[in-house]
Design a protein around this motif. Structure first.
Motif, PDB file in Angstrom:
ATOM      1  N   ALA A   1       0.815  -1.210   0.000  1.00 10.50           N
ATOM      2  CA  ALA A   1       0.000   0.000   0.000  1.00 10.50           C
ATOM      3  C   ALA A   1       0.855   1.268   0.000  1.00 10.50           C
ATOM      4  N   SER A   2       2.016   1.197   0.658  1.00  8.44           N
ATOM      5  CA  SER A   2       2.870   2.376   0.789  1.00  8.44           C
ATOM      6  C   SER A   2       3.805   2.570  -0.405  1.00  8.44           C
ATOM      7  N   PHE A   3       4.003   1.524  -1.191  1.00 12.34           N
ATOM      8  CA  PHE A   3       4.945   1.610  -2.314  1.00 12.34           C
ATOM      9  C   PHE A   3       4.594   2.738  -3.284  1.00 12.34           C
ATOM     10  N   PRO A   4       3.328   2.873  -3.738  1.00 13.43           N
ATOM     11  CA  PRO A   4       3.010   3.975  -4.671  1.00 13.43           C
ATOM     12  C   PRO A   4       3.243   5.349  -4.047  1.00 13.43           C
ATOM     13  N   ALA A   5       2.940   5.493  -2.751  1.00 12.37           N
ATOM     14  CA  ALA A   5       3.153   6.777  -2.088  1.00 12.37           C
ATOM     15  C   ALA A   5       4.635   7.123  -2.064  1.00 12.37           C
ATOM     16  N   ASN A   6       5.480   6.141  -1.748  1.00  9.70           N
ATOM     17  CA  ASN A   6       6.919   6.380  -1.736  1.00  9.70           C
ATOM     18  C   ASN A   6       7.442   6.657  -3.142  1.00  9.70           C
ATOM     19  N   TRP A   7       6.873   5.990  -4.123  1.00  8.36           N
ATOM     20  CA  TRP A   7       7.259   6.246  -5.524  1.00  8.36           C
ATOM     21  C   TRP A   7       7.046   7.724  -5.858  1.00  8.36           C
TER      22      TRP A   7
END
Length: 240
Positions: free
Chosen positions: A223-229
């Motif tokens: 879930a956090s991967f796109p935000a960090n991207w």
């Protein structure tokens, strides 16, 4: 609720493997410290939910940012890892950095709520809702925000050479989006576990609970991967 033996066995095996992986990484980072010291904490903590996959990722990617390896690249005139690795790997490392703070906070908060149940009354239990898990989630989130901002602070301040006050504010702005996404992913999975699979009967002091939390952490990572991207691509968050 009596848990099936096969689930308990899988849970114990997963927790044991995670512990072994964490110990392996602790030994390795002691011998090969990371250039950014906070990553000496991040990598072992990542093993607690990443297990064997996390261990592979550390040896394949994490070792590239050790002081020893970076010094070798500098001495031989080679490009630094941050300039040569695929962007998804950079984002994955940034996500593990976010997740390590959440991992520490969630472990501490879950056990605090279990050992001292009156604590949950401060977060609305019985006064606002009858399900204790909602109050636990609030406690988890606040603890994760506190620890996560600290982790970001010790990553951002040395790289940007910021004064403490400004560094803390920047760390908060950087961490709040990725942390919220991580916790949302974890809460979504744990809601399914508690309300659908186990009908709110899975206790904190069982290995099955922490096995489910491991899966929840993986859901948080996704879930956090796109935000960090987005944060790293826009330059708001530093490349690790």
């Amino acid at each position: 609720m009596i848990l099936p033996h096969w689930l308990e066995n899988i849970a114990w095996l997963s927790l044991l493997m995670a512990t072994v992986c964490a110990l392996i990484v602790i030994i390795d980072v002691a011998r090969r410290p990371q250039k950014m010291w906070i990553m000496n904490l991040v990598w072992p903590l990542t093993m607690l939910y990443g297990g064997v996959v996390g261990l592979w990722f550390y040896f394949a990617i994490g070792r590239q940012t050790s002081r020893r390896h970076m010094h070798h690249l500098h001495e031989t005139g080679q490009e630094m890892p941050g300039k040569t690795r695929p962007f998804w790997q950079t984002v994955a490392i940034g996500t593990t950095h976010c997740g390590s703070g959440c991992t520490v906070a969630d472990i501490l908060a879950e056990w605090a709520a279990f050992v001292f149940p009156p604590l949950l009354a401060w977060f609305g239990y019985r006064a606002l809702w009858r399900e204790r898990i909602f109050s636990v989630w609030i406690l988890d989130y606040l603890a994760a925000l506190l620890v996560g901002v600290a982790f970001q602070y010790f990553a951002i301040v040395p790289m940007r050479k910021l004064p403490p006050g400004k560094g803390m504010w920047v760390a908060f702005k950087v961490d709040v989006l990725s942390l919220t996404a991580w916790q949302a992913g974890m809460y979504g999975w744990m809601a399914i576990v508690q309300f659908v699979i186990f009908h709110n009967s899975l206790a904190t002091d069982t290995p099955a609970f922490w096995f489910m939390m491991q899966i929840g952490m993986l859901a948080g990572f996704v879930a956090s991967f796109p935000a960090n991207w987005c944060l790293i691509r826009s330059g708001i968050k530093e490349k690790m």
